[in-house]
Design a protein around this motif. Structure first.
Motif, PDB file in Angstrom:
ATOM      1  N   MET A 106     -18.168  59.935   1.737  1.00  0.00           N
ATOM      2  CA  MET A 106     -18.001  58.769   2.724  1.00  0.00           C
ATOM      3  C   MET A 106     -17.239  59.278   4.034  1.00  0.00           C
ATOM      4  O   MET A 106     -16.720  60.378   3.892  1.00  0.00           O
ATOM      5  N   GLU A 107     -17.247  58.352   5.020  1.00  0.00           N
ATOM      6  CA  GLU A 107     -16.515  58.827   6.074  1.00  0.00           C
ATOM      7  C   GLU A 107     -14.731  58.560   5.558  1.00  0.00           C
ATOM      8  O   GLU A 107     -14.448  57.715   4.821  1.00  0.00           O
ATOM      9  N   PHE A 108     -13.990  59.476   6.279  1.00  0.00           N
ATOM     10  CA  PHE A 108     -12.476  59.563   5.963  1.00  0.00           C
ATOM     11  C   PHE A 108     -11.826  58.708   6.903  1.00  0.00           C
ATOM     12  O   PHE A 108     -11.967  58.925   8.258  1.00  0.00           O
ATOM     13  N   MET A 109     -10.928  57.701   6.361  1.00  0.00           N
ATOM     14  CA  MET A 109     -10.183  56.779   7.205  1.00  0.00           C
ATOM     15  C   MET A 109      -8.617  57.380   7.309  1.00  0.00           C
ATOM     16  O   MET A 109      -8.082  57.615   6.262  1.00  0.00           O
ATOM     17  N   GLY A 110      -8.423  57.965   8.413  1.00  0.00           N
ATOM     18  CA  GLY A 110      -7.204  58.721   8.573  1.00  0.00           C
ATOM     19  C   GLY A 110      -5.909  57.692   8.200  1.00  0.00           C
ATOM     20  O   GLY A 110      -4.720  58.481   7.875  1.00  0.00           O
ATOM     21  N   ARG A 111      -5.741  56.743   8.394  1.00  0.00           N
ATOM     22  CA  ARG A 111      -4.666  55.775   8.344  1.00  0.00           C
ATOM     23  C   ARG A 111      -4.620  54.985   6.806  1.00  0.00           C
ATOM     24  O   ARG A 111      -3.865  54.307   6.678  1.00  0.00           O
TER      25      ARG A 111
END
Length: 454
Positions: A106-111
């Motif tokens: 999946m896309e990585f959510m940095g926060r």
């Protein structure tokens, strides 16, 4: 067993590098890794070998096909406000070289998540950001319901944030085709999705079948969490929540109500929140109706969003934030509150000046109030530095509620364990618990509380 063929590609170990563990739960583990060909980081959700836990309320063993369902649901519900799936994983992640593992790329959510942000800030968000999050979650849920899917586990840990603090819905392990959209082909299930604090009163019945109204109730509780910057019912165990929610109990709105006349649009959002958690599933507004409110409220504060995001991001990234408890003492709110917060700021600065560049203080002639103040003022540094978290927790004994103890034990990293202690035990336990925690540090981490020669 491989995942079914999908429009997205299969990702193996040869395509990944720089693995890093970022979270875990009953379902399995989440890693961050760099995709060599794509050139950016991705998140990889890997199922516990063979089975996963369905939810925190009623543990179940679920067949591997549940992960396949999640992948299919993510594809069907793909939009700007729902976490994107890039592919499926098959390989041997770090720490497991003996058996093939499967997962979702999946896309990585940095926060991280809304939950982790709340734990870092220990207080409410700036109003523009809170209102944008409320609106973005409503947008994601509207799209999800339009696809005849329900989420079933809407809560802060499943609202993920990118580096600009925009929100996307995640964790579709509990998503399913809405039974209200199945007509005569209704599927009966005993599985009750969602964490118990976000479950509607009707969901505590053994015969309950999840429908869209489940998500609408969860959204109401989530709105409260967004506005207050914390979890509801911090000291209530599952059994008490199961007993009291059907009786009409809901999160306390006293503090929010005090602000309604001072913050433009807040009264409308609070009204929506209370309608969403109505005891009758049929009286809860649809997400399309909710969108009309959240869009209107956010539009009143949209001009302040860039400043709000910059303020929060700066405080999260500033080196000074590692040596102060700015968030636990000074809630981030609107300019109307700045005057009253000045006194708190000055007190915090005076407190911090005695500590200088270290969290160390003399252990001599310290009252319980002084010890508690030390624990409050050095929250960020202690979260980073305390490594013997379980030993400390054990020593605190009955001061740590069994439910909080389980949450601490379940966290993968020492920093996450410490955050749970602060949010589940120290915040509610007051001076006595904080002073006891300080005393345990003298046994396990004397370097944190004693000056050399002190």
């Amino acid at each position: 067993m491989a995942l079914p063929s999908q429009k997205t590609e299969l990702v193996g170990d040869t395509s990944l590098e720089k693995w890093e563990s970022v979270g875990s739960g009953g379902f399995g583990h989440v890693y961050k890794a760099r995709h060599k060909d794509w050139g950016f980081d991705v998140a990889i959700k890997i199922l516990h070998e063979g089975v996963c836990s369905f939810n925190n309320y009623l543990p179940h063993s679920i067949p591997f096909t549940k992960l396949c369902d999640e992948a299919n649901h993510m594809d069907k519900a793909s939009c700007e406000f729902v976490l994107r799936r890039y592919g499926t994983y098959q390989g041997y992640p770090p720490g497991n070289k003996t058996s093939m593992q499967h997962g979702i790329v999946m896309e990585f959510m940095g926060r991280g998540s809304l939950q982790s942000l709340q734990e870092e800030l220990s207080g409410p968000l700036p109003w523009p950001l809170a209102f944008r999050l409320a609106h973005q979650v409503a947008l994601g849920m509207t799209f999800l319901h339009s696809k005849n899917l329900i989420h079933g586990d809407l809560k802060p840990s499943n609202v993920l944030l990118n580096m600009d603090l925009n929100a996307k819905l995640a964790d579709f392990g509990l998503s399913r085709v809405s039974t209200s959209a199945l007509n005569s082909n209704r599927e009966t299930t005993e599985e009750i999705g969602g964490s118990y604090k976000y479950m509607p009163p009707e969901a505590f019945k053994a015969s309950y079948e999840p429908v869209r109204a489940f998500d609408r109730y969860s959204y109401g509780i989530l709105l409260w969490s967004i506005l207050r910057g914390k979890e509801p019912y911090p000291m209530a165990c599952c059994a008490r929540v199961e007993l009291r929610i059907p009786e009409g109990d809901r999160p306390c709105c006293e503090e929010i109500d005090k602000m309604k006349l001072k913050v433009d649009g807040l009264e409308e959002l609070v009204d929506l929140m209370k309608k969403c958690w109505h005891e009758s599933p049929f009286k809860r507004p649809t997400f399309q109706d909710s969108l009309k409110v959240t869009e209107k409220v956010f539009s009143k504060h949209e001009k302040g969003i860039h400043k709000a995001v910059l303020d929060v991001s700066t405080r999260l990234e500033s080196p000074n934030s590692n040596q102060s408890s700015w968030a636990s003492n000074v809630p981030l709110q609107t300019p109307e509150q700045s005057e009253s917060n000045d006194t708190v700021d000055n007190k915090m600065i005076l407190s911090q000046s005695s500590i200088q560049d270290s969290v160390s203080v003399s252990t001599k002639i310290m009252s319980d109030e002084d010890k508690a103040k030390f624990v409050d003022n050095n929250r960020a540094k202690l979260i980073q530095s305390v490594t013997e978290v379980m030993a400390v927790t054990e020593e605190l004994g009955n001061m740590v509620h069994p439910e909080a103890y389980s949450c601490v034990e379940a966290k993968a990293t020492t920093q996450d364990k410490m955050r749970v202690l602060y949010n589940r035990t120290f915040r509610s336990g007051g001076v006595v618990v904080k002073a006891a925690f300080y005393d345990t540090l003298k046994n396990h981490h004397p370097e944190l509380v004693e000056r050399p020669g002190g």
